[in-house]
Write a protein that holds these residues in place. Structure first.
Motif, PDB file in Angstrom:
ATOM      1  N   VAL A 252       0.871  -1.178   0.000  1.00 49.44           N
ATOM      2  CA  VAL A 252       0.000   0.000   0.000  1.00 49.44           C
ATOM      3  C   VAL A 252       0.902   1.220   0.000  1.00 49.44           C
ATOM      4  O   VAL A 252       1.884   1.271   0.739  1.00 49.44           O
ATOM      5  N   ASN A 253       0.554   2.178  -0.840  1.00 47.26           N
ATOM      6  CA  ASN A 253       1.316   3.431  -0.855  1.00 47.26           C
ATOM      7  C   ASN A 253       0.317   4.573  -0.815  1.00 47.26           C
ATOM      8  O   ASN A 253      -0.309   4.898  -1.817  1.00 47.26           O
ATOM      9  N   ALA A 254       0.144   5.140   0.363  1.00 49.50           N
ATOM     10  CA  ALA A 254      -0.799   6.247   0.544  1.00 49.50           C
ATOM     11  C   ALA A 254       0.002   7.491   0.894  1.00 49.50           C
ATOM     12  O   ALA A 254       0.515   7.604   2.014  1.00 49.50           O
ATOM     13  N   PRO A 255       0.145   8.436  -0.048  1.00 49.78           N
ATOM     14  CA  PRO A 255       0.996   9.620   0.174  1.00 49.78           C
ATOM     15  C   PRO A 255       0.674  10.360   1.480  1.00 49.78           C
ATOM     16  O   PRO A 255       1.561  10.880   2.138  1.00 49.78           O
ATOM     17  N   ASP A 256      -0.600  10.383   1.852  1.00 47.02           N
ATOM     18  CA  ASP A 256      -0.991  11.135   3.051  1.00 47.02           C
ATOM     19  C   ASP A 256      -0.600  10.429   4.352  1.00 47.02           C
ATOM     20  O   ASP A 256      -0.258  11.080   5.334  1.00 47.02           O
ATOM     21  N   SER A 257      -0.692   9.092   4.347  1.00 47.45           N
ATOM     22  CA  SER A 257      -0.512   8.405   5.628  1.00 47.45           C
ATOM     23  C   SER A 257       0.694   7.484   5.715  1.00 47.45           C
ATOM     24  O   SER A 257       1.098   7.109   6.810  1.00 47.45           O
ATOM     25  N   GLY A 258       1.262   7.067   4.588  1.00 50.67           N
ATOM     26  CA  GLY A 258       2.441   6.214   4.666  1.00 50.67           C
ATOM     27  C   GLY A 258       2.389   5.058   3.679  1.00 50.67           C
ATOM     28  O   GLY A 258       1.589   5.041   2.746  1.00 50.67           O
ATOM     29  N   ALA A 259       3.269   4.080   3.909  1.00 45.99           N
ATOM     30  CA  ALA A 259       3.357   2.928   2.998  1.00 45.99           C
ATOM     31  C   ALA A 259       3.545   1.665   3.818  1.00 45.99           C
ATOM     32  O   ALA A 259       4.009   1.703   4.955  1.00 45.99           O
ATOM     33  N   ALA A 260       3.170   0.529   3.226  1.00 47.29           N
ATOM     34  CA  ALA A 260       3.334  -0.763   3.899  1.00 47.29           C
ATOM     35  C   ALA A 260       3.567  -1.842   2.858  1.00 47.29           C
ATOM     36  O   ALA A 260       3.138  -1.722   1.709  1.00 47.29           O
ATOM     37  N   GLU A 261       4.293  -2.894   3.294  1.00 45.64           N
ATOM     38  CA  GLU A 261       4.574  -3.994   2.365  1.00 45.64           C
ATOM     39  C   GLU A 261       4.689  -5.290   3.168  1.00 45.64           C
ATOM     40  O   GLU A 261       5.211  -5.298   4.276  1.00 45.64           O
ATOM     41  N   GLU A 262       4.176  -6.376   2.615  1.00 38.78           N
ATOM     42  CA  GLU A 262       4.306  -7.673   3.265  1.00 38.78           C
ATOM     43  C   GLU A 262       4.429  -8.751   2.191  1.00 38.78           C
ATOM     44  O   GLU A 262       3.752  -8.698   1.169  1.00 38.78           O
ATOM     45  N   GLU A 263       5.318  -9.713   2.470  1.00 44.75           N
ATOM     46  CA  GLU A 263       5.552 -10.783   1.489  1.00 44.75           C
ATOM     47  C   GLU A 263       4.977 -12.106   2.020  1.00 44.75           C
ATOM     48  O   GLU A 263       5.088 -12.412   3.204  1.00 44.75           O
ATOM     49  N   LEU A 264       4.381 -12.868   1.107  1.00 43.48           N
ATOM     50  CA  LEU A 264       3.840 -14.182   1.464  1.00 43.48           C
ATOM     51  C   LEU A 264       4.398 -15.236   0.524  1.00 43.48           C
ATOM     52  O   LEU A 264       4.556 -14.988  -0.677  1.00 43.48           O
ATOM     53  N   ALA A 265       4.670 -16.426   1.069  1.00 42.68           N
ATOM     54  CA  ALA A 265       5.051 -17.557   0.221  1.00 42.68           C
ATOM     55  C   ALA A 265       3.763 -18.178  -0.316  1.00 42.68           C
ATOM     56  O   ALA A 265       2.845 -18.480   0.447  1.00 42.68           O
TER      57      ALA A 265
END
Length: 372
Positions: free
Chosen positions: A300-313
């Motif tokens: 997720v990349n939300a300019p106002d609130s931040g970013a997040a990333e998660e990897e799954l197998a």
């Protein structure tokens, strides 16, 4: 009328009644529940003119009769009485009052004449059949999340229950869609259901029906006509008008040629989507899925609130793909999966995605992508 009834039985009956009545209405009698006592039973009837629920409970009937009283007020009183209380209801039509007594508690409630209470006209049902409660529960529970709340497309404001063809045989099928996601759930066709007309069961009726389906041993008698549907247990009968409209041809929306296959643990996937969506903008709640060989990256990349990333197998062996979805839609679909694995079938980043539970084709979901 004078009856004595166990608090638990009374509470069950009036809670069903008060959830059907509309709090705000221009016809005062529609806020009331009709109480009719005869023999060794008392029936509680409530309606909003589109749905009618009739609940029968055992009682000691000292004096037969009938009256109507505010469903919400009676429910609140009974709810606050102590467990195990014996409740006595006495109606005096001369003064238009219903007395509610339990132990040292005494209430006097205003009533309206029973003659003014509207009873839903009985219908000639074209189809009558029986279904086990868990079967009906699965059909409606797994489809109702996709019901549209858009009043302009009123024909999508319910679950389309009909007989459909599947793999050469007939099935009882429930479908719901709001244009962004779609749920199609199948069950074995009950005996005598072949001639059932397809009906759109309204959202409110689906909610009321759910309350009848908790007992796994229960068999529900279903009756269907072009204009009404009725669900009955030995104690409760729920009758509803159906939505007067034509449900769209949903088969055209279900993709047939999606070949890119992703297999993922449904619970892990749902938790990961929920985590990364924490920082997404409230308006779009967009989550991007990046697929590579046996690897899924949710971001997720939300300019106002931040970013997040998660990897799954995951199990994925096709070419690289990036596709975006509304996080809420992904979560609702993933939460329908009872089995361990969810299977997603993609075509391209702009085409609808198909989701099913493992190899089970009796529950199929479609979700539209969004630009991210």
């Amino acid at each position: 009328m004078k009856i004595s009834i166990e608090r638990a039985a009374l509470l069950k009956a009036v809670s069903q009644a008060q959830s059907v009545v509309e709090r705000r209405n221009t016809i005062p009698i529609l806020a009331n529940v009709l109480i009719e006592a005869e023999g060794s039973d008392v029936t509680f009837r409530a309606t909003d003119l589109d749905i009618e629920v009739v609940d029968k409970a055992p009682a000691q009937v000292e004096r037969a009769g009938a009256t109507t009283v505010s469903a919400t007020t009676l429910h609140e009183i009974v709810r606050k009485l102590p467990d195990g209380a014996l409740v006595t209801l006495t109606a005096d039509s001369a003064i238009g009052r219903l007395t509610v007594e339990a132990g040292r508690s005494n209430f006097s409630l205003a009533t309206l004449p029973k003659e003014d209470f509207p009873v839903m006209a009985t219908s000639e049902y074209q189809s009558n059949f029986s279904v086990k409660a868990p079967v009906l529960r699965r059909l409606f529970d797994k489809s109702k999340f996709a019901i549209s709340t858009e009043e302009t497309r009123y024909y999508l404001n319910g679950v389309y229950m009909h007989v459909a063809d599947a793999d050469g045989g007939h099935v009882l099928r429930c479908v719901a869609t709001d244009g962004h996601r779609l749920a199609r759930i199948d069950a074995d066709l009950p005996e005598a259901a072949n001639d059932m007309p397809g009906v759109i069961v309204p959202r409110k009726t689906v909610g009321e029906l759910r309350k009848l389906l908790d007992n796994d041993e229960m068999t529900i008698a279903v009756s269907v006509s072009e204009t009404k549907v009725r669900f009955a247990t030995p104690d409760i009968t729920l009758t509803s008008k159906v939505i007067d409209g034509t449900f769209p041809d949903y088969t055209r929306v279900i993709p047939q040629g999606n070949t890119r296959k992703l297999e993922v643990d449904a619970a892990d996937f749902a938790r990961a989507v929920d985590r990364v969506a924490t920082v997404s903008s409230e308006r779009s709640r967009a989550v991007k899925l990046q697929l590579d060989e046996d690897r899924l990256v949710l971001s997720v990349n939300a300019p106002d609130s931040g970013a997040a990333e998660e990897e799954l197998a995951v199990a994925y062996g096709d070419e690289r793909l990036e596709i975006g979805f509304n996080a809420k839609y992904l979560l609702e679909i993933a939460s329908q999966v009872d089995r361990e694995n969810a299977v997603f079938l993609f075509n391209s980043s702009g085409d609808p995605t198909l989701m099913r539970e493992g190899n089970d084709l009796s529950a199929v979901y479609v979700v539209m992508p969004m630009r991210v």
